[in-house]
Design an enzyme around this catalytic site. Structure first.
Site, PDB file in Angstrom:
ATOM      1  N   GLY A  11       0.848  -1.205   0.000  1.00 28.42           N
ATOM      2  CA  GLY A  11       0.000   0.000   0.000  1.00 28.42           C
ATOM      3  C   GLY A  11       0.869   1.235   0.000  1.00 28.42           C
ATOM      4  O   GLY A  11       1.263   1.725   1.058  1.00 28.42           O
ATOM      5  N   GLY A  16       1.852   4.918   3.358  1.00 27.41           N
ATOM      6  CA  GLY A  16       2.742   3.793   3.086  1.00 27.41           C
ATOM      7  C   GLY A  16       4.093   4.255   2.574  1.00 27.41           C
ATOM      8  O   GLY A  16       5.143   3.783   3.014  1.00 27.41           O
ATOM      9  N   SER A 130      -0.300   6.334  14.436  1.00 26.55           N
ATOM     10  CA  SER A 130      -0.867   7.679  14.512  1.00 26.55           C
ATOM     11  C   SER A 130       0.171   8.742  14.203  1.00 26.55           C
ATOM     12  O   SER A 130       1.349   8.584  14.503  1.00 26.55           O
ATOM     13  CB  SER A 130      -1.435   7.941  15.913  1.00 26.55           C
ATOM     14  OG  SER A 130      -1.945   9.259  15.962  1.00 26.55           O
ATOM     15  N   GLY A 132      -0.524  10.903  11.201  1.00 31.97           N
ATOM     16  CA  GLY A 132      -0.770  11.395   9.849  1.00 31.97           C
ATOM     17  C   GLY A 132       0.439  11.160   8.946  1.00 31.97           C
ATOM     18  O   GLY A 132       1.363  10.414   9.299  1.00 31.97           O
ATOM     19  N   LYS A 184      -5.651   2.029  19.518  1.00 24.89           N
ATOM     20  CA  LYS A 184      -5.691   3.103  18.511  1.00 24.89           C
ATOM     21  C   LYS A 184      -7.115   3.629  18.344  1.00 24.89           C
ATOM     22  O   LYS A 184      -7.324   4.835  18.154  1.00 24.89           O
ATOM     23  CB  LYS A 184      -5.143   2.584  17.166  1.00 24.89           C
ATOM     24  CG  LYS A 184      -5.226   3.599  16.026  1.00 24.89           C
ATOM     25  CD  LYS A 184      -4.433   4.862  16.345  1.00 24.89           C
ATOM     26  CE  LYS A 184      -4.235   5.844  15.209  1.00 24.89           C
ATOM     27  NZ  LYS A 184      -5.278   6.160  14.317  1.00 24.89           N
ATOM     28  N   HIS A 187      -7.644   5.897  21.184  1.00 23.64           N
ATOM     29  CA  HIS A 187      -6.850   7.100  20.886  1.00 23.64           C
ATOM     30  C   HIS A 187      -7.674   8.040  20.011  1.00 23.64           C
ATOM     31  O   HIS A 187      -7.765   9.244  20.259  1.00 23.64           O
ATOM     32  CB  HIS A 187      -5.549   6.692  20.181  1.00 23.64           C
ATOM     33  CG  HIS A 187      -4.833   7.813  19.469  1.00 23.64           C
ATOM     34  ND1 HIS A 187      -5.268   8.342  18.273  1.00 23.64           N
ATOM     35  CD2 HIS A 187      -3.733   8.520  19.798  1.00 23.64           C
ATOM     36  CE1 HIS A 187      -4.466   9.321  17.904  1.00 23.64           C
ATOM     37  NE2 HIS A 187      -3.515   9.451  18.804  1.00 23.64           N
ATOM     38  N   ASN A 188      -8.294   7.475  18.992  1.00 24.02           N
ATOM     39  CA  ASN A 188      -9.079   8.308  18.079  1.00 24.02           C
ATOM     40  C   ASN A 188     -10.329   8.871  18.739  1.00 24.02           C
ATOM     41  O   ASN A 188     -10.735   9.995  18.459  1.00 24.02           O
ATOM     42  CB  ASN A 188      -9.462   7.511  16.825  1.00 24.02           C
ATOM     43  CG  ASN A 188      -8.296   7.402  15.858  1.00 24.02           C
ATOM     44  OD1 ASN A 188      -7.138   7.478  16.256  1.00 24.02           O
ATOM     45  ND2 ASN A 188      -8.586   7.226  14.595  1.00 24.02           N
ATOM     46  N   GLU A 191      -9.149  11.685  20.535  1.00 30.25           N
ATOM     47  CA  GLU A 191      -8.861  12.712  19.506  1.00 30.25           C
ATOM     48  C   GLU A 191     -10.150  13.470  19.143  1.00 30.25           C
ATOM     49  O   GLU A 191     -10.159  14.708  19.086  1.00 30.25           O
ATOM     50  CB  GLU A 191      -8.271  11.997  18.284  1.00 30.25           C
ATOM     51  CG  GLU A 191      -8.098  12.824  17.018  1.00 30.25           C
ATOM     52  CD  GLU A 191      -7.618  11.942  15.851  1.00 30.25           C
ATOM     53  OE1 GLU A 191      -6.589  11.261  16.000  1.00 30.25           O
ATOM     54  OE2 GLU A 191      -8.276  11.929  14.789  1.00 30.25           O
ATOM     55  N   ARG A 289     -20.394  15.990  15.323  1.00 30.43           N
ATOM     56  CA  ARG A 289     -20.083  15.844  13.889  1.00 30.43           C
ATOM     57  C   ARG A 289     -21.366  15.513  13.136  1.00 30.43           C
ATOM     58  O   ARG A 289     -21.573  15.969  12.015  1.00 30.43           O
ATOM     59  CB  ARG A 289     -19.018  14.764  13.671  1.00 30.43           C
ATOM     60  CG  ARG A 289     -17.670  15.189  14.226  1.00 30.43           C
ATOM     61  CD  ARG A 289     -16.537  14.353  13.677  1.00 30.43           C
ATOM     62  NE  ARG A 289     -15.294  14.624  14.394  1.00 30.43           N
ATOM     63  CZ  ARG A 289     -14.089  14.234  14.003  1.00 30.43           C
ATOM     64  NH1 ARG A 289     -13.945  13.545  12.887  1.00 30.43           N
ATOM     65  NH2 ARG A 289     -13.018  14.520  14.706  1.00 30.43           N
TER      66      ARG A 289
HETATM   67  C1  6PG Z   1      -4.120   9.498  13.536  1.00 27.96           C
HETATM   68  C2  6PG Z   1      -5.549   9.802  13.128  1.00 27.96           C
HETATM   69  C3  6PG Z   1      -5.967   9.083  11.908  1.00 27.96           C
HETATM   70  C4  6PG Z   1      -7.434   9.337  11.539  1.00 27.96           C
HETATM   71  C5  6PG Z   1      -7.760  10.744  11.222  1.00 27.96           C
HETATM   72  C6  6PG Z   1      -9.137  10.968  10.604  1.00 27.96           C
HETATM   73  O1  6PG Z   1      -3.980   9.056  14.670  1.00 27.96           O
HETATM   74  O2  6PG Z   1      -3.190   9.724  12.759  1.00 27.96           O
HETATM   75  O3  6PG Z   1      -6.395   9.395  14.166  1.00 27.96           O
HETATM   76  O4  6PG Z   1      -5.779   7.709  12.117  1.00 27.96           O
HETATM   77  O5  6PG Z   1      -7.711   8.562  10.453  1.00 27.96           O
HETATM   78  O6  6PG Z   1      -7.660  11.522  12.359  1.00 27.96           O
HETATM   79  O7  6PG Z   1     -10.172  10.475  11.373  1.00 27.96           O
HETATM   80  P1  6PG Z   1     -11.669  10.933  11.046  1.00 27.96           P
HETATM   81  O8  6PG Z   1     -11.797  11.001   9.553  1.00 27.96           O
HETATM   82  O9  6PG Z   1     -12.568   9.922  11.625  1.00 27.96           O
HETATM   83  O10 6PG Z   1     -11.815  12.281  11.663  1.00 27.96           O
END
Ligand code: 6PG
Length: 468
Positions: A11, A16, A130, A132, A184, A187-188, A191, A289
Site C-alpha cells: 500500500g 505507506g 498515529s 498522519g 488506537k 486514541h481516536n 482525539e 459531527r
Molecule cells: C491518527 C488519526 C488518523 C485518523 C484521522 C481521521 O492518529 O493519525 O487518528 O488515524 O484517520 O484523524 O479520522 P476521522 O476522519 O474519523 O476524523
C-alpha cells in the site's frame, strides 16, 4: 532474487510511502508493493534508486525479496481490502512470517484475521499508527498488538522509526490479539473529544470575547507554551494564522462547518456503551459531527428560533477561564478514554499497561500533549488506578480548574453558545464525584412498573414492593 530486504510494505499511498522511506532512513532495507505502477515507480524514484528501497507491483517478486521471517506491513484502507491483500499474500508466505495491519481496522476484524492466520502459522498484528502523513515520515506513535514473541522480529524496526520522547521510542508491545487496534481506536475517540473541545472554545472566544483570528492564533499559541501544550492546540494556532488563497479573508472562515468522520470515534462510543463505561465527552464529539452534517436543517432552525443576545465578557478574563476550562475538559476526556481501556483490558484479556500507553502517546500521535507525561506518572505510581480522577495529582489539577468550567458552561447556556463537550465533561465530573445520585428513583420506577426489584442502602438482599 536475493532475500535481503528487512521489511515489506503493501500500500504505497501517502502513509505507506512515507512509512517505508522512514524505515529506509533508519538503516533498514525495505521493499514496497502496490498494484499501481505509478506508485511503485514514484517510490523507487523517491528512494533515490538506492539499494535500501525497492518496489514491485508483483506479489511474487515482493514476497521473494523479503528476508525470513517476512515482516510485511499493510497500509491499506480498513475493511475488505485488508482481507483481499491477505489472501493475495498467503500463497507466497511461509510459517512464522508476520503480517502487520497498520490501518484503523475494527478490532473484531483483527481478532478474526489473527485466528484465521494462526491456523496457517502466520502471525498477524494489528498496529495502530498515529501521526498522519508527517508522522509516518518522521516518526509516528505505533500501537502494536499480537503475539508477544513474534513481535521481537519487528521490534527493532518499529523502535527505530517511531517518534521519540526524550529518547524513548513511542512504540511498545501492547498486548495480545487486537490490543493494538483497540488502543488506537480509543486514541481516536479521545482525539474526537479534544478536537470538539478546542473547536467550541474557539466559538466561545469569538462570540463571547469578540476574538479575531489574529487574537485566536495568539491565544492558542500562548496556551501551547503552557500546560495545554499539545499537537492539537499547536495546529489550531497555525490554522488561525492561515490566509485564504481564494479570498481576502482567513481560510478557516471559508471552510464549510460540516465535519466528516471515518468511524473510529463512533466505534469508541459504541464499544464503551457495550462495556458499560461512560465516555460522554467522546459521545458528544461524535454527535456534534453528526449535528454539523445537518447544515440545511440547521439553517432553517436558526431562522425559526430566537437566540439570546450574547453579553460580551472581558477578553483577558475570558481567555483565562477558557484556558482553565479547556485544561479541565482535556483531563476529563483522557480520563474517560483510559477508563474505557482499563475495562476493555479486563473484558478482552488485553493485559494493557496504561502507563506504557500514556508514554507512547507522548510524541508522534495526534493526541500527544504535555499532560500525558503526568498521566503516565499517575499510572506508573498506581497501575490499578480505576480512573484518573482518583489520582491525587489529578485531583489538584481538576480542583483548580473546575470553577471556570462551571462558569463558562453557565455562560454558554445563558448566551446560546453551544458548549456540549465542556458541559458533558463537567456533568461527567459532577456525577462521577457524587457519592449519592438520584438513580434510586429510577430503581423505584423500574420496580413500580415492571417489578424489576431494587437493592437497599441499609441491608443486603433483593427487594420488591407492591407500589399500588
Ligand atoms: C491518527 C488519526 C488518523 C485518523 C484521522 C481521521 O492518529 O493519525 O487518528 O488515524 O484517520 O484523524 O479520522 P476521522 O476522519 O474519523 O476524523
Amino acid at each position: 532474487m536475493k532475500q535481503t530486504y528487512d521489511f515489506g510494505l503493501v500500500g504505497l499511498g501517502v502513509m505507506g510511502r512515507n512509512f517505508i522511506l522512514n524505515v529506509a532512513d533508519h538503516g533498514f532495507t525495505a521493499y514496497g508493493n502496490d498494484l499501481d505502477k505509478e506508485k511503485v515507480a514514484a517510490l523507487i524514484a523517491e528512494g533515490g534508486n538506492t539499494e535500501s528501497i525497492n518496489a514491485s507491483t508483483e506479489v511474487t517478486v515482493f514476497t521473494a525479496a523479503l528476508s525470513r521471517p517476512r515482516k510485511i506491513m499493510l497500509l491499506v484502507p480498513a475493511g475488505k481490502v485488508v482481507d483481499v491483500v491477505i489472501e493475495s499474500l498467503l500463497p507466497h508466505l511461509d510459517q512464522g512470517d508476520l503480517i502487520i495491519d497498520g490501518g484503523n481496522s475494527f478490532y473484531t476484524d483483527t481478532d478474526r484475521r489473527e485466528r484465521y492466520l494462526k491456523d496457517k502459522g502466520i502471525h498477524f498484528f494489528g498496529a495502530g499508527v498515529s501521526g498522519g502523513a508527517k508522522g509516518a515520515r518522521l516518526g509516528p506513535s505505533i500501537m502494536p498488538g499480537g503475539d508477544r514473541e513474534a513481535y521481537q522480529h519487528v521490534r527493532p524496526i518499529f523502535e527505530a522509526v517511531a517518534a521519540k520522547f526524550e529518547g524513548a521510542p513511542c512504540v511498545a508491545y501492547l498486548g495480545p490479539k487486537s490490543a493494538g487496534n483497540y488502543v488506537k481506536m480509543v486514541h481516536n475517540g479521545i482525539e474526537y473529544g479534544l478536537m470538539q473541545l478546542t473547536s467550541e472554545i474557539y466559538d466561545l472566544l469569538q462570540k463571547g470575547g469578540n476574538f479575531s483570528n489574529g487574537a485566536l492564533q495568539q491565544t492558542y499559541a500562548r496556551w501551547n507554551q503552557g500546560r495545554l501544550q499539545s499537537f492539537l492546540v499547536e495546529i489550531t494556532a497555525a490554522i488561525f494564522a492561515r490566509k485564504d488563497a481564494l479570498s481576502d479573508g482567513h481560510l478557516v472562515d471559508a471552510i464549510l462547518d460540516k465535519a466528516k468522520q471515518k468511524g473510529t470515534g463512533k466505534w469508541t462510543s459504541q464499544n464503551a456503551m457495550d462495556l458499560g463505561i461512560p465516555v460522554p465527552s467522546i459521545d458528544i464529539a461524535v454527535s456534534m459531527r453528526q449535528i454539523s452534517a445537518l447544515k440545511d436543517e440547521r439553517i432553517q432552525a436558526d431562522a425559526a428560533y430566537d437566540r439570546p443576545k450574547v453579553s460580551p465578557m472581558e477578553a483577558t478574563q475570558l481567555e483565562k477561564m477558557a484556558e482553565e476550562a479547556l485544561y479541565f475538559s482535556f483531563i476529563i476526556t483522557y480520563a474517560q478514554g483510559l477508563h474505557q481501556l482499563a475495562d476493555a483490558s479486563k473484558e478482552y484479556g488485553y493485559e494493557l499497561d496504561l502507563a506504557t500507553i500514556a508514554k507512547i502517546w507522548r510524541a508522534g500521535c495526534i493526541i500527544r500533549a504535555g499532560l500525558l507525561a503526568d498521566i503516565a506518572e499517575a499510572f506508573s505510581e498506581k497501575p490499578t488506578l480505576e480512573n484518573l480522577l482518583l489520582s491525587p495529582t489529578f485531583m489538584e489539577k481538576v480542583q483548580g480548574t473546575v470553577t471556570s468550567a462551571r462558569e463558562l458552561v453557565a455562560y454558554g447556556a445563558l448566551n446560546g453558545i453551544p458548549l456540549p463537550g465542556l458541559s458533558n465533561s463537567l456533568t461527567y465530573f459532577d456525577a462521577y464525584t457524587s457519592a449519592r445520585l438520584p438513580l434510586n428513583l429510577i430503581q423505584a420506577q423500574r420496580d413500580f412498573f415492571g417489578s424489576h426489584t431494587y437493592e437497599r442502602l441499609d441491608r443486603e438482599g433483593i427487594f420488591h414492593t407492591e407500589w399500588e
